[in-house]
Design a protein around this motif. Structure first.
Motif: not given
Length: 109
Positions: A26-33, A35-46
């Motif tokens: 869900v993008f709605a209601g998500q701040s840029e921070e 979104l960045q945190r989700e990207f970092i979590r995904l990278q760490q998982e990889k």
């Protein structure tokens, strides 16, 4: 309408979409921070998956080497050739995983 990358699955979605049609992030209601945190979590998982695979590959190569050292099969026997093959596959797999980890570390948003 511009296309953006989903921070969860890295697939291209509309910038006006409220949720990713692929992973339902869900993008709605998500701040840029967020979104960045989700990207970092995904990278760490990889990175964690690649680290586990590289350790498995190294263990495979070490097991083949230990077999060669302890059993000392005759050259040109199927045991010797299999052990050498497993050792080479394990080392190549380890190197490939490490190169992939380098590319993930260099990849930035």
């Amino acid at each position: 309408m511009a296309l953006a990358q989903c921070p969860s699955c890295n697939k291209r979605v509309s910038s006006k979409a409220k949720e990713c049609p692929h992973c339902h992030f869900v993008f709605a209601g998500q701040s840029e921070e967020d979104l960045q945190r989700e990207f970092i979590r995904l990278q760490q998982e990889k990175k964690d998956k690649l680290l586990s695979r590289s350790m498995l590959a190294l263990l495979l190569a070490i097991a083949a080497f230990v077999y060669l050292f302890l059993q000392q099969p005759l050259p040109d026997s199927w045991q010797y050739n299999t052990a050498i093959g497993v050792m080479i596959v394990g080392l190549l797999w380890f190197i490939i995983n490490r190169v992939q980890m380098l590319f993930i570390k260099r990849k930035r948003r």
